[in-house]
Scaffold this active site. Structure first.
Site, PDB file in Angstrom:
ATOM      1  N   LEU A 132       0.840  -1.210   0.000  1.00 21.70           N
ATOM      2  CA  LEU A 132       0.000   0.000   0.000  1.00 21.70           C
ATOM      3  C   LEU A 132       0.869   1.251   0.000  1.00 21.70           C
ATOM      4  O   LEU A 132       0.841   2.056   0.945  1.00 21.70           O
ATOM      5  CB  LEU A 132      -0.989   0.015   1.179  1.00 21.70           C
ATOM      6  CG  LEU A 132      -2.077  -1.056   1.153  1.00 21.70           C
ATOM      7  CD1 LEU A 132      -3.042  -0.875   2.315  1.00 21.70           C
ATOM      8  CD2 LEU A 132      -2.856  -1.042  -0.166  1.00 21.70           C
TER       9      LEU A 132
ATOM     10  N   SER B  95       6.166   2.009 -10.446  1.00 21.63           N
ATOM     11  CA  SER B  95       5.812   1.880 -11.861  1.00 21.63           C
ATOM     12  C   SER B  95       5.839   3.182 -12.663  1.00 21.63           C
ATOM     13  O   SER B  95       5.580   3.159 -13.865  1.00 21.63           O
ATOM     14  CB  SER B  95       4.414   1.260 -11.977  1.00 21.63           C
ATOM     15  OG  SER B  95       3.439   2.164 -11.501  1.00 21.63           O
TER      16      SER B  95
ATOM     17  N   THR C  49       7.354  -5.255 -18.751  1.00 19.00           N
ATOM     18  CA  THR C  49       6.906  -4.130 -19.579  1.00 19.00           C
ATOM     19  C   THR C  49       7.693  -4.048 -20.879  1.00 19.00           C
ATOM     20  O   THR C  49       8.855  -4.472 -20.934  1.00 19.00           O
ATOM     21  CB  THR C  49       7.091  -2.818 -18.778  1.00 19.00           C
ATOM     22  OG1 THR C  49       6.970  -1.719 -19.663  1.00 19.00           O
ATOM     23  CG2 THR C  49       8.463  -2.737 -18.119  1.00 19.00           C
ATOM     24  N   ASP C  50       7.071  -3.449 -21.885  1.00 18.08           N
ATOM     25  CA  ASP C  50       7.785  -3.250 -23.153  1.00 18.08           C
ATOM     26  C   ASP C  50       8.924  -2.241 -23.010  1.00 18.08           C
ATOM     27  O   ASP C  50       9.801  -2.159 -23.883  1.00 18.08           O
ATOM     28  CB  ASP C  50       6.809  -2.807 -24.266  1.00 18.08           C
ATOM     29  CG  ASP C  50       6.076  -1.501 -23.978  1.00 18.08           C
ATOM     30  OD1 ASP C  50       6.288  -0.902 -22.903  1.00 18.08           O
ATOM     31  OD2 ASP C  50       5.282  -1.070 -24.848  1.00 18.08           O
ATOM     32  N   GLU C  51       8.921  -1.465 -21.893  1.00 17.32           N
ATOM     33  CA  GLU C  51       9.963  -0.440 -21.737  1.00 17.32           C
ATOM     34  C   GLU C  51      11.354  -1.046 -21.591  1.00 17.32           C
ATOM     35  O   GLU C  51      12.354  -0.343 -21.768  1.00 17.32           O
ATOM     36  CB  GLU C  51       9.664   0.452 -20.527  1.00 17.32           C
ATOM     37  CG  GLU C  51       8.362   1.194 -20.697  1.00 17.32           C
ATOM     38  CD  GLU C  51       8.280   2.518 -19.952  1.00 17.32           C
ATOM     39  OE1 GLU C  51       9.298   2.988 -19.421  1.00 17.32           O
ATOM     40  OE2 GLU C  51       7.183   3.078 -19.921  1.00 17.32           O
TER      41      GLU C  51
ATOM     42  N   TYR D 210      13.460   3.397 -14.166  1.00 16.21           N
ATOM     43  CA  TYR D 210      12.355   2.432 -14.005  1.00 16.21           C
ATOM     44  C   TYR D 210      12.553   1.241 -14.932  1.00 16.21           C
ATOM     45  O   TYR D 210      12.507   0.074 -14.498  1.00 16.21           O
ATOM     46  CB  TYR D 210      11.007   3.115 -14.305  1.00 16.21           C
ATOM     47  CG  TYR D 210       9.892   2.130 -14.643  1.00 16.21           C
ATOM     48  CD1 TYR D 210       9.357   1.283 -13.676  1.00 16.21           C
ATOM     49  CD2 TYR D 210       9.392   2.031 -15.953  1.00 16.21           C
ATOM     50  CE1 TYR D 210       8.347   0.367 -13.988  1.00 16.21           C
ATOM     51  CE2 TYR D 210       8.382   1.126 -16.275  1.00 16.21           C
ATOM     52  CZ  TYR D 210       7.865   0.299 -15.291  1.00 16.21           C
ATOM     53  OH  TYR D 210       6.878  -0.611 -15.604  1.00 16.21           O
TER      54      TYR D 210
ATOM     55  N   LYS E 244      13.223  -2.837 -14.146  1.00 15.29           N
ATOM     56  CA  LYS E 244      12.355  -3.925 -14.623  1.00 15.29           C
ATOM     57  C   LYS E 244      13.182  -4.919 -15.453  1.00 15.29           C
ATOM     58  O   LYS E 244      12.966  -6.138 -15.386  1.00 15.29           O
ATOM     59  CB  LYS E 244      11.193  -3.367 -15.457  1.00 15.29           C
ATOM     60  CG  LYS E 244      10.172  -2.566 -14.681  1.00 15.29           C
ATOM     61  CD  LYS E 244       9.386  -3.365 -13.637  1.00 15.29           C
ATOM     62  CE  LYS E 244       8.414  -4.347 -14.249  1.00 15.29           C
ATOM     63  NZ  LYS E 244       7.561  -4.995 -13.208  1.00 15.29           N
TER      64      LYS E 244
ATOM     65  N   LYS F 154      -0.526   8.950 -14.236  1.00 21.76           N
ATOM     66  CA  LYS F 154      -0.206   8.394 -15.557  1.00 21.76           C
ATOM     67  C   LYS F 154      -0.977   9.168 -16.611  1.00 21.76           C
ATOM     68  O   LYS F 154      -2.033   9.747 -16.326  1.00 21.76           O
ATOM     69  CB  LYS F 154      -0.577   6.912 -15.610  1.00 21.76           C
ATOM     70  CG  LYS F 154       0.082   6.065 -14.522  1.00 21.76           C
ATOM     71  CD  LYS F 154       1.518   5.709 -14.846  1.00 21.76           C
ATOM     72  CE  LYS F 154       2.278   5.115 -13.664  1.00 21.76           C
ATOM     73  NZ  LYS F 154       1.838   3.813 -13.236  1.00 21.76           N
TER      74      LYS F 154
ATOM     75  N   TYR G  35       4.339  16.546 -22.861  1.00 23.50           N
ATOM     76  CA  TYR G  35       5.793  16.674 -22.871  1.00 23.50           C
ATOM     77  C   TYR G  35       6.317  16.868 -24.298  1.00 23.50           C
ATOM     78  O   TYR G  35       5.877  16.174 -25.243  1.00 23.50           O
ATOM     79  CB  TYR G  35       6.452  15.409 -22.311  1.00 23.50           C
ATOM     80  CG  TYR G  35       6.136  15.091 -20.853  1.00 23.50           C
ATOM     81  CD1 TYR G  35       5.583  16.041 -19.986  1.00 23.50           C
ATOM     82  CD2 TYR G  35       6.423  13.821 -20.335  1.00 23.50           C
ATOM     83  CE1 TYR G  35       5.317  15.731 -18.660  1.00 23.50           C
ATOM     84  CE2 TYR G  35       6.152  13.508 -19.011  1.00 23.50           C
ATOM     85  CZ  TYR G  35       5.601  14.462 -18.174  1.00 23.50           C
ATOM     86  OH  TYR G  35       5.330  14.143 -16.855  1.00 23.50           O
TER      87      TYR G  35
ATOM     88  N   ARG H  91       2.847   5.722 -28.028  1.00 22.87           N
ATOM     89  CA  ARG H  91       2.695   4.549 -27.165  1.00 22.87           C
ATOM     90  C   ARG H  91       1.668   3.625 -27.811  1.00 22.87           C
ATOM     91  O   ARG H  91       0.846   4.044 -28.612  1.00 22.87           O
ATOM     92  CB  ARG H  91       2.212   4.973 -25.756  1.00 22.87           C
ATOM     93  CG  ARG H  91       3.227   5.861 -25.002  1.00 22.87           C
ATOM     94  CD  ARG H  91       4.473   5.082 -24.647  1.00 22.87           C
ATOM     95  NE  ARG H  91       5.469   5.828 -23.885  1.00 22.87           N
ATOM     96  CZ  ARG H  91       6.535   6.439 -24.435  1.00 22.87           C
ATOM     97  NH1 ARG H  91       6.716   6.432 -25.735  1.00 22.87           N
ATOM     98  NH2 ARG H  91       7.420   7.035 -23.653  1.00 22.87           N
TER      99      ARG H  91
ATOM    100  N   ARG I 120      10.372  15.066 -20.893  1.00 23.04           N
ATOM    101  CA  ARG I 120      10.919  14.107 -19.919  1.00 23.04           C
ATOM    102  C   ARG I 120      12.369  13.794 -20.351  1.00 23.04           C
ATOM    103  O   ARG I 120      12.584  13.475 -21.525  1.00 23.04           O
ATOM    104  CB  ARG I 120      10.041  12.859 -19.964  1.00 23.04           C
ATOM    105  CG  ARG I 120      10.563  11.666 -19.206  1.00 23.04           C
ATOM    106  CD  ARG I 120       9.672  10.436 -19.463  1.00 23.04           C
ATOM    107  NE  ARG I 120       8.464  10.445 -18.673  1.00 23.04           N
ATOM    108  CZ  ARG I 120       7.498   9.524 -18.781  1.00 23.04           C
ATOM    109  NH1 ARG I 120       7.618   8.526 -19.650  1.00 23.04           N
ATOM    110  NH2 ARG I 120       6.435   9.582 -18.019  1.00 23.04           N
TER     111      ARG I 120
ATOM    112  N   HIS J 175      13.421  10.620 -22.802  1.00 24.38           N
ATOM    113  CA  HIS J 175      12.063  10.202 -23.204  1.00 24.38           C
ATOM    114  C   HIS J 175      12.112   9.248 -24.407  1.00 24.38           C
ATOM    115  O   HIS J 175      12.595   9.619 -25.482  1.00 24.38           O
ATOM    116  CB  HIS J 175      11.286  11.470 -23.571  1.00 24.38           C
ATOM    117  CG  HIS J 175       9.811  11.312 -23.591  1.00 24.38           C
ATOM    118  ND1 HIS J 175       8.961  12.388 -23.657  1.00 24.38           N
ATOM    119  CD2 HIS J 175       9.012  10.213 -23.551  1.00 24.38           C
ATOM    120  CE1 HIS J 175       7.712  11.972 -23.664  1.00 24.38           C
ATOM    121  NE2 HIS J 175       7.717  10.648 -23.601  1.00 24.38           N
TER     122      HIS J 175
END
Ligand code: NAD
Ligand code: DAU
Length: 342
Positions: A35, A84, A124-126, A149, A153, A188, A206, A213, A272, A275
């Protein structure tokens, strides 16, 4: 089946728990969630009285908590727990390294020790980095994460892979593109645009707004995860996406059109750092090997999502103010069990 779902009070995790409850009425689900600001028990409201549902507030980095839960008998672990949000990782990556890397390792160690039969890592695809104007990420695309991030991951993915290679541990990885839908924390892009536009506040875009995406409704993602959990082959990676590429500017315009608001609300702001220009997923392996297909067209899903946020202003208020801790006190703490009583 007895499932341990970590991070189950977050956006995708809570949607997944609800999907499992309706698809598999005989399953027992234990949610372990710290939490953090992103975890919200209101996302799981209504489940607290079910004898097949347990919620434990705890940290995936804590070996004792994880060990105690696993000792009680868990057939499969689904790990959603993570920090995330890319922008937060740029400000300070330490919690990202702790939860996303150390936490995943701790879960792997505990699960292997306890003889868990399946471990699904939600990635994630990132981790693939950024694409040029054409092409899409396949499972064979090399890892090239650009944000802290994404790097955390990718590190977690490599640990999961090593557990399969070294110990034959039955783990698998899914890598999904950008999700949208109900219960997404309004930092987000999509919920931020919806809640700002509703309030008549500027929509921050940005850079030039032409970053792309590949959007998938969270319900389609959860259906894919159900397939991967039950039918996926250990050691494999499955890319999940719905072939719905949009620029951020297109998305902002669509949201404004749905809400009947003026495009003047769009405000270009500083970019960002680092980015990623474009993400696109090739989901062919999910489609051919696991017989899954996304069902929700973007505009339909977006309209439904906008309506959900319009119908739930109190949820938005509560998550922004942290009032869901009160919900926890009300619904869980007066019925709390010790780990040994689970
Ligand atoms: P989220 O931020 O909404 O939820 C994360 C949850 O993890 C929260 O409930 C939080 O309280 C919990 N958590 C954080 N640290 C914890 C810890 N140390 N121990 C226990 N619980 C902890 O995230 P989300 O958008 O639902 O994403 C879930 C997973 O899916 C993440 O692993 C993310 O990397 C991955 N993913 C997200 C997207 C997306 O578009 N949102 C796309 C692909 C993959
Ligand atoms: O691709 C999957 C990833 O999608 C997940 O792994 C991440 O957990 C999830 O947060 C998401 O990452 P993104 O960075 O793509 O999502 P975000 O909503 O932060 O931003 C989406 C795009 O919108 C991105 O190009 C940055 C841009 N953006 C974002 C915000 C918050 C803006 O232009 N303005 C904003 O205010």
């Amino acid at each position: 089946m007895r499932l341990l779902v970590t991070g189950g009070a977050g956006f995708i995790g809570s949607n997944f728990v609800r999907a499992v409850v309706s698809l598999h009425p005989d399953y027992h689900i234990c949610v372990l969630d710290k939490l953090t600001y992103a975890g919200n028990l209101e996302n799981l409201a209504g489940l607290e009285t079910s004898p097949r549902f347990r919620f434990i507030q705890g940290d995936i980095c804590d070996p004792e908590t994880v060990g105690e839960i696993l000792k009680r008998g868990v057939d499969a672990v689904v790990n959603f727990a993570a920090e995330s949000h890319v922008d937060r990782s740029i400000l300070d990556a330490s919690e990202f390294a702790r939860t996303n890397i150390t936490g995943t390792l701790n879960l792997l160690q505990g699960s292997r020790r306890a003889g868990v039969g399946r471990f699904l890592q939600i990635s994630t695809d990132e981790v693939y980095g950024s694409l040029g104007p054409t092409g899409a990420f396949t499972e064979a695309t090399p890892l090239a994460p650009n944000s802290p991030y994404a790097a955390s991951k990718a590190a977690a993915d490599l640990l999961v892979r090593s557990y399969h290679q070294t110990y034959g541990f039955p783990c698998l990885i899914t890598r999904c593109s950008n999700n949208y839908g109900p219960y997404q924390f309004p930092e987000k892009l999509l919920p931020l645009l919806i809640t700002n536009a509703t309030a008549g506040v500027a929509l921050p875009i940005y850079g030039d707004g032409l970053y792309t995406r590949d959007w998938i409704h969270v319900a389609d993602h959860c259906a894919a995860l159900d397939r991967a959990l039950h039918l996926g082959r250990p050691g494999e990676i499955y890319n999940i996406g719905a072939r719905q590429e949009k620029t951020n500017l297109e998305i902002a315009r669509l949201v404004l059109r749905i809400l009947g608001k003026d495009e003047n609300l769009i405000t270009f702001v500083a970019d960002r750092p680092g980015h990623d220009r474009r993400y696109a997923i090739d989901p062919a392996k999910m489609e051919t090997k696991l017989d899954w297909k996304p069902q929700i067209p973007f505009e339909t899903g977006l309209r439904g999502t906008v309506e959900w946020y319009l119908r739930n202003p109190a949820w938005v208020e509560n998550v922004r103010s942290g009032a869901y801790q009160t919900y926890y006190e009300r619904m869980y703490q007066n019925r709390s069990r010790t780990l040994a009583e689970l």
